[in-house]
Design a protein around this motif. Sequence first.
Motif, PDB file in Angstrom:
ATOM      1  N   LYS A 142      -6.404 -66.557  11.010  1.00 40.67           N
ATOM      2  CA  LYS A 142      -7.858 -66.384  11.035  1.00 40.67           C
ATOM      3  C   LYS A 142      -8.242 -65.139  11.833  1.00 40.67           C
ATOM      4  O   LYS A 142      -9.141 -64.405  11.430  1.00 40.67           O
ATOM      5  N   GLN A 143      -7.562 -64.897  12.948  1.00 43.48           N
ATOM      6  CA  GLN A 143      -7.860 -63.703  13.739  1.00 43.48           C
ATOM      7  C   GLN A 143      -7.552 -62.437  12.949  1.00 43.48           C
ATOM      8  O   GLN A 143      -8.325 -61.481  12.957  1.00 43.48           O
ATOM      9  N   SER A 144      -6.430 -62.421  12.258  1.00 42.14           N
ATOM     10  CA  SER A 144      -6.064 -61.258  11.442  1.00 42.14           C
ATOM     11  C   SER A 144      -7.058 -61.047  10.313  1.00 42.14           C
ATOM     12  O   SER A 144      -7.460 -59.917  10.024  1.00 42.14           O
ATOM     13  N   ILE A 145      -7.449 -62.142   9.662  1.00 41.40           N
ATOM     14  CA  ILE A 145      -8.424 -62.060   8.577  1.00 41.40           C
ATOM     15  C   ILE A 145      -9.753 -61.533   9.105  1.00 41.40           C
ATOM     16  O   ILE A 145     -10.398 -60.690   8.465  1.00 41.40           O
ATOM     17  N   ASP A 146     -10.158 -62.003  10.276  1.00 37.35           N
ATOM     18  CA  ASP A 146     -11.410 -61.555  10.876  1.00 37.35           C
ATOM     19  C   ASP A 146     -11.399 -60.042  11.081  1.00 37.35           C
ATOM     20  O   ASP A 146     -12.359 -59.352  10.731  1.00 37.35           O
ATOM     21  N   LEU A 147     -10.303 -59.520  11.628  1.00 40.32           N
ATOM     22  CA  LEU A 147     -10.193 -58.072  11.835  1.00 40.32           C
ATOM     23  C   LEU A 147     -10.209 -57.322  10.512  1.00 40.32           C
ATOM     24  O   LEU A 147     -10.833 -56.269  10.385  1.00 40.32           O
ATOM     25  N   GLU A 148      -9.530 -57.869   9.514  1.00 42.71           N
ATOM     26  CA  GLU A 148      -9.488 -57.248   8.185  1.00 42.71           C
ATOM     27  C   GLU A 148     -10.883 -57.188   7.554  1.00 42.71           C
ATOM     28  O   GLU A 148     -11.285 -56.159   7.008  1.00 42.71           O
ATOM     29  N   VAL A 149     -11.630 -58.281   7.649  1.00 40.65           N
ATOM     30  CA  VAL A 149     -12.973 -58.321   7.061  1.00 40.65           C
ATOM     31  C   VAL A 149     -13.912 -57.382   7.806  1.00 40.65           C
ATOM     32  O   VAL A 149     -14.706 -56.669   7.190  1.00 40.65           O
ATOM     33  N   GLU A 150     -13.824 -57.362   9.129  1.00 38.42           N
ATOM     34  CA  GLU A 150     -14.665 -56.460   9.913  1.00 38.42           C
ATOM     35  C   GLU A 150     -14.391 -55.003   9.526  1.00 38.42           C
ATOM     36  O   GLU A 150     -15.317 -54.217   9.354  1.00 38.42           O
ATOM     37  N   ALA A 151     -13.123 -54.643   9.370  1.00 44.79           N
ATOM     38  CA  ALA A 151     -12.770 -53.278   8.961  1.00 44.79           C
ATOM     39  C   ALA A 151     -13.290 -52.989   7.549  1.00 44.79           C
ATOM     40  O   ALA A 151     -13.775 -51.879   7.273  1.00 44.79           O
ATOM     41  N   GLN A 152     -13.212 -53.965   6.672  1.00 40.56           N
ATOM     42  CA  GLN A 152     -13.699 -53.782   5.301  1.00 40.56           C
ATOM     43  C   GLN A 152     -15.212 -53.546   5.291  1.00 40.56           C
ATOM     44  O   GLN A 152     -15.701 -52.639   4.610  1.00 40.56           O
ATOM     45  N   ILE A 153     -15.959 -54.327   6.068  1.00 41.81           N
ATOM     46  CA  ILE A 153     -17.416 -54.165   6.139  1.00 41.81           C
ATOM     47  C   ILE A 153     -17.764 -52.804   6.736  1.00 41.81           C
ATOM     48  O   ILE A 153     -18.633 -52.095   6.229  1.00 41.81           O
ATOM     49  N   ALA A 154     -17.077 -52.418   7.813  1.00 44.25           N
ATOM     50  CA  ALA A 154     -17.335 -51.114   8.441  1.00 44.25           C
ATOM     51  C   ALA A 154     -17.058 -49.979   7.462  1.00 44.25           C
ATOM     52  O   ALA A 154     -17.833 -49.020   7.376  1.00 44.25           O
ATOM     53  N   ALA A 155     -15.975 -50.082   6.696  1.00 44.63           N
ATOM     54  CA  ALA A 155     -15.643 -49.045   5.709  1.00 44.63           C
ATOM     55  C   ALA A 155     -16.717 -48.978   4.621  1.00 44.63           C
ATOM     56  O   ALA A 155     -17.085 -47.880   4.174  1.00 44.63           O
ATOM     57  N   GLU A 156     -17.221 -50.133   4.197  1.00 50.11           N
ATOM     58  CA  GLU A 156     -18.284 -50.147   3.185  1.00 50.11           C
ATOM     59  C   GLU A 156     -19.543 -49.458   3.705  1.00 50.11           C
ATOM     60  O   GLU A 156     -20.163 -48.667   2.994  1.00 50.11           O
ATOM     61  N   VAL A 157     -19.914 -49.752   4.955  1.00 53.90           N
ATOM     62  CA  VAL A 157     -21.101 -49.136   5.539  1.00 53.90           C
ATOM     63  C   VAL A 157     -20.901 -47.632   5.682  1.00 53.90           C
ATOM     64  O   VAL A 157     -21.783 -46.838   5.335  1.00 53.90           O
ATOM     65  N   GLU A 158     -19.733 -47.220   6.159  1.00 58.25           N
ATOM     66  CA  GLU A 158     -19.457 -45.788   6.308  1.00 58.25           C
ATOM     67  C   GLU A 158     -19.494 -45.076   4.960  1.00 58.25           C
ATOM     68  O   GLU A 158     -20.026 -43.966   4.845  1.00 58.25           O
ATOM     69  N   ALA A 159     -18.953 -45.704   3.918  1.00 56.04           N
ATOM     70  CA  ALA A 159     -18.977 -45.103   2.579  1.00 56.04           C
ATOM     71  C   ALA A 159     -20.405 -44.984   2.057  1.00 56.04           C
ATOM     72  O   ALA A 159     -20.775 -43.969   1.449  1.00 56.04           O
ATOM     73  N   GLU A 160     -21.226 -45.997   2.307  1.00 49.27           N
ATOM     74  CA  GLU A 160     -22.625 -45.941   1.882  1.00 49.27           C
ATOM     75  C   GLU A 160     -23.360 -44.808   2.592  1.00 49.27           C
ATOM     76  O   GLU A 160     -24.138 -44.083   1.968  1.00 49.27           O
TER      77      GLU A 160
END
Length: 189
Positions: A57-75
């Motif tokens: 769960k901790q690893s998944i949390d970090l993965e999802v946070e990075a994915q959201i941050a990358a989406e925002v940066e791309a936008e």
Amino acid sequence: MTTSTTEPTAAATDIPRSYPELEAYCDRQRLYPLYRVLEDEFIHQHGALPPGYLNAKQSIDLEVEAQIAAEVEAEIAAEIEREADADRRAAHRRRSRLDMSEAELHRRALEQIEGSFEERRAGKQKRYIVLLNEKFTAELYRHIHDLSEKRTALCFSGGGIRSASFGLGIVQGLARYGLLERFDYLSTV
């Protein structure tokens, strides 16, 4: 129209940034995602969550946070480029010489974009929760299927007298042939 701030808004500070914060957020909002239902059921049946699940769960949390941050940066990057292109087109239409450097065009475009990174991240709160729920649920399912003890369920669906009669017939037939005892759970909807 320019409101580029560095202070996070109240909504931005309420964003769950880890699964413990997500748990507290869900409690405050009275949300009960599927993974929490499954975790509670697993604990009820087995006494504790599977080893390794909390680390996952901790690893998944970090993965999802990075994915959201990358989406925002791309936008933001795409919006900056769109604004810079609009400035280039406007200058060309005026038939004047474009005397701004690319860096200046991007700086101007960034000023025209509303909302900081944190404010945009706040807008992704629902997506963050949905992604965590999906990934946590998939991870728990994986751990459930890895258990040595396998369990089965008999599930019926329907809301009328015909479906109830059909379900009753199935249960009676299974009982008659001694097969009903092979099921650990019975579920009706």
